[in-house]
Scaffold this motif. Structure first.
Motif, mmCIF file in Angstrom:
data_model
loop_
_atom_site.group_PDB
_atom_site.id
_atom_site.type_symbol
_atom_site.label_atom_id
_atom_site.label_comp_id
_atom_site.label_asym_id
_atom_site.label_seq_id
_atom_site.Cartn_x
_atom_site.Cartn_y
_atom_site.Cartn_z
ATOM 1 N N ALA A 230 24.692 -43.861 -25.199
ATOM 2 C CA ALA A 230 24.268 -43.712 -26.590
ATOM 3 C C ALA A 230 23.676 -42.316 -26.759
ATOM 4 C CB ALA A 230 23.246 -44.786 -26.944
ATOM 5 N N ILE A 231 24.228 -41.522 -27.682
ATOM 6 C CA ILE A 231 23.888 -40.099 -27.795
ATOM 7 C C ILE A 231 23.144 -39.835 -29.099
ATOM 8 C CG2 ILE A 231 24.752 -37.743 -27.786
ATOM 9 C CD1 ILE A 231 25.449 -39.142 -25.229
ATOM 10 N N MET A 232 21.950 -39.275 -28.994
ATOM 11 C CA MET A 232 21.209 -38.779 -30.159
ATOM 12 C C MET A 232 21.157 -37.264 -30.089
ATOM 13 S SD MET A 232 17.234 -39.415 -31.308
ATOM 14 C CE MET A 232 16.389 -38.123 -32.244
ATOM 15 N N LEU A 233 21.562 -36.617 -31.180
ATOM 16 C CA LEU A 233 21.566 -35.165 -31.286
ATOM 17 C C LEU A 233 20.582 -34.735 -32.372
ATOM 18 C CD1 LEU A 233 25.453 -34.696 -31.400
ATOM 19 C CD2 LEU A 233 24.006 -34.505 -29.370
ATOM 20 N N GLY A 234 19.796 -33.711 -32.094
ATOM 21 C CA GLY A 234 18.881 -33.164 -33.086
ATOM 22 C C GLY A 234 18.917 -31.653 -33.067
ATOM 23 N N ASN A 235 18.878 -31.048 -34.248
ATOM 24 C CA ASN A 235 18.939 -29.589 -34.315
ATOM 25 C C ASN A 235 18.322 -29.123 -35.631
ATOM 26 O OD1 ASN A 235 19.452 -27.024 -33.454
ATOM 27 N ND2 ASN A 235 21.673 -27.185 -33.464
ATOM 28 N N ALA A 236 18.162 -27.803 -35.760
ATOM 29 C CA ALA A 236 17.611 -27.199 -36.972
ATOM 30 C C ALA A 236 18.702 -26.436 -37.713
ATOM 31 C CB ALA A 236 16.459 -26.256 -36.622
ATOM 32 N N TRP A 237 18.591 -26.432 -39.036
ATOM 33 C CA TRP A 237 19.588 -25.715 -39.845
ATOM 34 C C TRP A 237 19.658 -24.237 -39.478
ATOM 35 C CZ3 TRP A 237 22.700 -28.930 -41.860
ATOM 36 C CH2 TRP A 237 22.283 -30.122 -42.487
ATOM 37 N N GLY A 238 18.524 -23.645 -39.183
ATOM 38 C CA GLY A 238 18.493 -22.202 -38.944
ATOM 39 C C GLY A 238 18.476 -21.820 -37.486
ATOM 40 N N ASP A 239 18.963 -22.690 -36.600
ATOM 41 C CA ASP A 239 18.928 -22.400 -35.163
ATOM 42 C C ASP A 239 19.748 -21.148 -34.868
ATOM 43 O OD1 ASP A 239 19.238 -22.391 -32.323
ATOM 44 O OD2 ASP A 239 18.837 -24.542 -32.288
ATOM 45 N N THR A 240 19.069 -20.073 -34.468
ATOM 46 C CA THR A 240 19.751 -18.809 -34.210
ATOM 47 C C THR A 240 20.289 -18.701 -32.786
ATOM 48 O OG1 THR A 240 17.515 -17.883 -33.903
ATOM 49 C CG2 THR A 240 18.635 -17.397 -35.973
ATOM 50 N N ILE A 241 20.014 -19.700 -31.946
ATOM 51 C CA ILE A 241 20.585 -19.736 -30.601
ATOM 52 C C ILE A 241 21.815 -20.647 -30.589
ATOM 53 C CG2 ILE A 241 20.161 -20.190 -28.171
ATOM 54 C CD1 ILE A 241 18.416 -17.968 -29.193
ATOM 55 N N PHE A 242 21.645 -21.870 -31.074
ATOM 56 C CA PHE A 242 22.740 -22.843 -31.116
ATOM 57 C C PHE A 242 22.890 -23.362 -32.546
ATOM 58 C CE2 PHE A 242 20.848 -23.612 -26.741
ATOM 59 C CZ PHE A 242 21.735 -22.766 -26.097
ATOM 60 N N PRO A 243 23.630 -22.658 -33.407
ATOM 61 C CA PRO A 243 23.775 -23.063 -34.813
ATOM 62 C C PRO A 243 24.306 -24.491 -34.951
ATOM 63 C CG PRO A 243 24.618 -20.842 -34.484
ATOM 64 C CD PRO A 243 24.353 -21.406 -33.110
ATOM 65 N N PRO A 244 24.058 -25.127 -36.102
ATOM 66 C CA PRO A 244 24.312 -26.562 -36.243
ATOM 67 C C PRO A 244 25.774 -26.981 -36.285
ATOM 68 C CG PRO A 244 23.568 -25.632 -38.324
ATOM 69 C CD PRO A 244 23.392 -24.563 -37.293
ATOM 70 N N ASN A 245 26.686 -26.098 -36.690
ATOM 71 C CA ASN A 245 28.086 -26.516 -36.859
ATOM 72 C C ASN A 245 28.649 -27.186 -35.620
ATOM 73 O OD1 ASN A 245 27.350 -24.398 -38.694
ATOM 74 N ND2 ASN A 245 29.492 -24.233 -39.303
ATOM 75 N N GLN A 246 28.404 -26.599 -34.463
ATOM 76 C CA GLN A 246 29.014 -27.114 -33.240
ATOM 77 C C GLN A 246 28.495 -28.506 -32.893
ATOM 78 O OE1 GLN A 246 27.014 -26.933 -30.047
ATOM 79 N NE2 GLN A 246 25.213 -26.356 -31.254
ATOM 80 N N TYR A 247 27.249 -28.807 -33.226
ATOM 81 C CA TYR A 247 26.715 -30.154 -33.004
ATOM 82 C C TYR A 247 27.379 -31.161 -33.941
ATOM 83 C CZ TYR A 247 22.865 -30.828 -29.641
ATOM 84 O OH TYR A 247 22.130 -31.053 -28.502
ATOM 85 N N ALA A 248 27.579 -30.758 -35.199
ATOM 86 C CA ALA A 248 28.213 -31.652 -36.164
ATOM 87 C C ALA A 248 29.649 -31.965 -35.750
ATOM 88 C CB ALA A 248 28.182 -31.027 -37.555
ATOM 89 N N ASP A 249 30.378 -30.965 -35.280
ATOM 90 C CA ASP A 249 31.754 -31.183 -34.834
ATOM 91 C C ASP A 249 31.793 -32.115 -33.631
ATOM 92 O OD1 ASP A 249 32.603 -29.495 -36.830
ATOM 93 O OD2 ASP A 249 32.831 -27.746 -35.532
#
Length: 531
Positions: free
Chosen positions: A256-275
C-alpha cells in the motif's frame, strides 16, 4: 504525555543542531564496528542506538524505538525509516517516538555513504535497496518485530529508497514516501533541462556530509558540465534509480503506497509523482500541499502537529495494524490549494481537472533574443516556495515592464469569475530557432489590476540538433499546481530564455520565434476544477 512530547521535540532540535555544529567527519564512518546497544537514559530506555549490518559488509548507524511494556514473545508491526539525503540517524526521532508509543517497532538508520554509516553514496542504487532488506532482516532477528507486518517510509532520499525497495522486497506491506521521486530524470532533468540549483544543492550536501562514489562523481560532473555526449548514460543511470521503471514489480508485491509532495518542490516537482500514482494498482493515496522540498512535513520532524505525518500514521495503522480508521475510504487524491487552507478530495488524478481545460490562445508571434534574463524567474530553490507556503507570496514580475525583446508575453482578458486552476497546464506552440540548440522557460502568471504577476507555474524546455530557421512543434507540461485566480484578474504566459534555476543552452546571438500557424494554433491549456 504533553511533557514527553515537548522533551522529545527539544532533544530532537538540540541533536540536529549539535550534529551540524560538530561537523562530524564523513570518513569516521569506517571506524563504526561496535554492535552493543546503548540506552539514552533510564527514563527513555525504549530508544537504543545500534550498529546495523548493511549489505556488502558495511555498517549502518541506526536507532530503534520499541513499545514500552511489551510482554515476552509479543510481536509488533515494524517500520523502517532510511534517512534523507545528508541527514543523520536522529532525523526521525520525534516521529519514531510517536509511532513506538502507538505500538510499533521503529528502526531508523543513516543511509549508506553519509555521516557515520559505511560505504559510499549510491543514490538509491542496488546497494541502498539491499540495505533496506538487510535492516529488515536484522530487525526481525533482534527486535520484537512481526515479519508479517513490515512498513517502510521516509522523506526525500528516504522516500526514493523506500519506493525502490518496495519493488525488491515483498515483505514490505506499506510505504509512506514523502517529498520523494518516482522518476529521477523527470525530477532534475525535465524538459531535457538541467535543474541547476537542485542538482547543485544535492551535490554540495553530498560532498559535505558524505562520500560520493565514483559513479556519482562522474554523473555530477557530466550533468553540471553539460556533457551531452554522456546524456544516454546519465539517463540510463537515472532510470535505474526510478521507481516508475519498476512499477510492475511494486504492483506485483502489493504494498500500500502513500505519496506526499509539495506543489513548489524545486528538487522533485509534483508531476512525476502524479504520473507514478496513476500507474499503481494497489492501495494508494496521493497528497499535494503548498511548499517546497520537504517543507510540508518538516514541522512534523520536530514533533509538532503536522497533517502529513498524521495521515502517514493513519496509513501505517490501516495497512500494518488493520485498523479501520477511514483512510482507505477517503478520496485517494487529497489536495490543498495554494490559495486557501482547505482540502479537496478526488477519485483519481484525472478528476483533478474535471472542470475542463480553458485555452489561452497565443495568436500573435513572439520573438525573443536569448541569453538575457527578462526578470521573469521561477524563484530561488527552497526560499520562494517557502514564502508561498507560509505567507502566500510566490515569485512576482511586473508583466507590463518585462522587456519584450527578451520575453514573449500573451495575456487573457480579465475574468468575471474566479478560475480554480487544478492539475497540469500545457503549452503547445511552434518554435523557430536561429541556432541548432536552445532553452526557453514558460511561466504562467496570475496578473492583478496593476499588472503585477504572481507565478502560478513554470517549466523549462531544451532542444538540440535542430535546423536553424526551421520550425518545430513543442508540447510542454508545466509543473502541476492548485491555484485560484481571483475575479478581475487575468492569466499571462511569459516565455524567456534564462532562469537561475536551470542551465540554459542558448548559443551567443541566438533568437527564438514563437508562432501560431493557422493549421496548428498555439495555446496554453489550463485545467480547471469542476465547480
Amino acid at each position: 504525555m504533553a511533557r514527553t512530547a515537548r522533551t522529545t521535540t527539544a532533544v530532537t532540535a538540540a541533536a540536529l543542531l549539535a550534529a551540524a555544529a560538530l561537523g562530524l567527519a564523513p570518513h569516521q564512518a569506517q571506524a563504526a564496528t561496535a554492535t552493543t546497544p546503548t540506552s539514552t537514559s533510564a527514563a527513555s530506555s525504549e530508544l537504543r542506538f545500534f550498529d546495523i549490518p548493511g549489505s556488502g559488509g558495511i555498517t549502518l548507524k541506526g536507532n530503534v524505538f520499541s513499545p514500552s511494556g511489551a510482554r515476552p514473545g509479543q510481536k509488533f508491526p515494524l517500520i523502517v525509516l532510511p534517512t534523507s539525503w545528508g541527514m543523520p540517524q536522529i532525523e526521525y526521532i520525534a516521529q519514531a517516538k510517536q509511532l513506538a508509543d502507538s505500538g510499533y517497532v521503529v528502526v531508523s538508520y543513516t543511509s549508506r555513504g553519509f555521516w557515520l554509516s559505511g560505504g559510499q553514496i549510491e543514490v538509491a542504487g542496488p546497494p541502498d535497496t539491499a540495505d533496506v532488506s538487510a535492516v529488515i532482516d536484522w530487525a526481525l532477528a533482534t527486535t520484537a518485530a512481526d515479519p508479517a507486518r513490515v512498513g517502510l517510509g521516509g522523506v526525500s532520499y528516504g522516500a526514493g529508497i523506500s519506493l525502490l525497495a518496495a519493488a525488491r522486497d515483498p515483505r514490505i506491506k506499506a510505504v509512506v514516501a514523502l517529498s520523494g521521486w518516482a522518476d529521477l530524470i523527470e525530477s532534475i532533468y525535465s524538459g531535457r533541462t538541467q535543474h541547476l540549483q537542485a542538482a547543485g544543492v544535492l551535490g554540495a550536501a553530498g560532498y559535505l556530509t558524505g562520500r560520493p562514489g565514483p559513479e556519482l562523481q562522474s554523473i555530477l560532473q557530466d550533468f553540471l558540465g553539460s556533457n551531452l555526449d554522456r546524456e544516454p548514460q546519465m539517463i540510463e543511470w537515472g532510470r535505474q534509480r526510478s521507481a516508475v521503471e519498476q512499477v510492475d514489480a511494486i504492483n506485483a508485491n502489493g504494498a500500500a503506497i502513500m505519496l506526499g509532495n509539495a506543489w513548489g518542490d524545486t528538487i522533485f516537482p509534483p508531476n512525476q509523482y502524479a504520473d507514478f500514482f496513476g500507474k499503481l494498482t494497489g492501495p494508494k493515496r496521493l497528497e499535494f500541499r503548498p511548499g517546497d522540498h520537504a517543507t510540508a512535513e518538516g514541522t512534523g520532524l520536530l514533533g509538532l502537529p503536522n497533517d502529513t505525518w498524521t495521515n502517514a500514521h493513519r496509513w501505517f495503522d490501516r495497512y500494518l495494524k488493520g485498523e479501520h480508521n477511514g483512510v482507505d475510504t477517503e478520496a485517494p487524491v487529497q489536495l490543498k490549494s495554494r490559495s486557501d487552507d482547505g482540502y479537496e478530495g478526488y477519485a483519481d488524478w484525472k478528476s483533478v481537472g474535471a472542470g475542463g481545460a480553458e485555452k489561452l490562445a497565443l495568436a500573435d508571434s513572439g520573438h525573443v533574443f536569448a541569453n538575457v534574463d527578462s526578470g521573469a524567474d521561477g524563484g530561488i530553490v527552497f526560499l520562494s516556495s517557502l514564502l508561498d507556503q507560509f505567507v502566500k507570496a510566490p515569485p512576482v514580475a511586473s508583466i507590463p515592464l518585462l522587456p519584450r525583446a527578451f520575453a514573449a508575453v500573451w495575456q487573457s482578458g480579465r475574468y468575471d469569475e474566479a478560475r480554480r486552476i487544478r492539475g497540469t497546464a500545457r503549452l503547445h506552440t511552434t518554435v523557430t530557432p536561429t541556432k541548432e540548440s536552445g532553452t526557453f522557460i514558460a511561466y504562467l502568471y496570475d496578473v492583478g489590476p496593476l499588472g503585477l504577476g504572481k507565478l502560478v507555474s513554470n517549466a523549462p524546455y531544451t532542444f538540440h540538433g535542430k535546423t536553424p530557421g526551421q520550425a518545430f512543434g513543442v508540447d510542454l507540461n508545466l509543473f502541476s499546481t492548485a491555484y485560484d485566480v481571483p475575479a478581475g484578474h487575468r492569466l499571462a504566459l511569459v516565455v524567456d530564455t534564462v532562469d537561475p534555476l536551470y542551465i540554459e543552452h542558448n548559443p551567443t546571438g541566438a533568437q527564438l520565434t514563437f508562432s501560431s500557424p493557422r493549421t496548428d494554433p498555439s495555446y496554453v491549456s489550463v485545467p480547471l476544477r469542476e465547480q
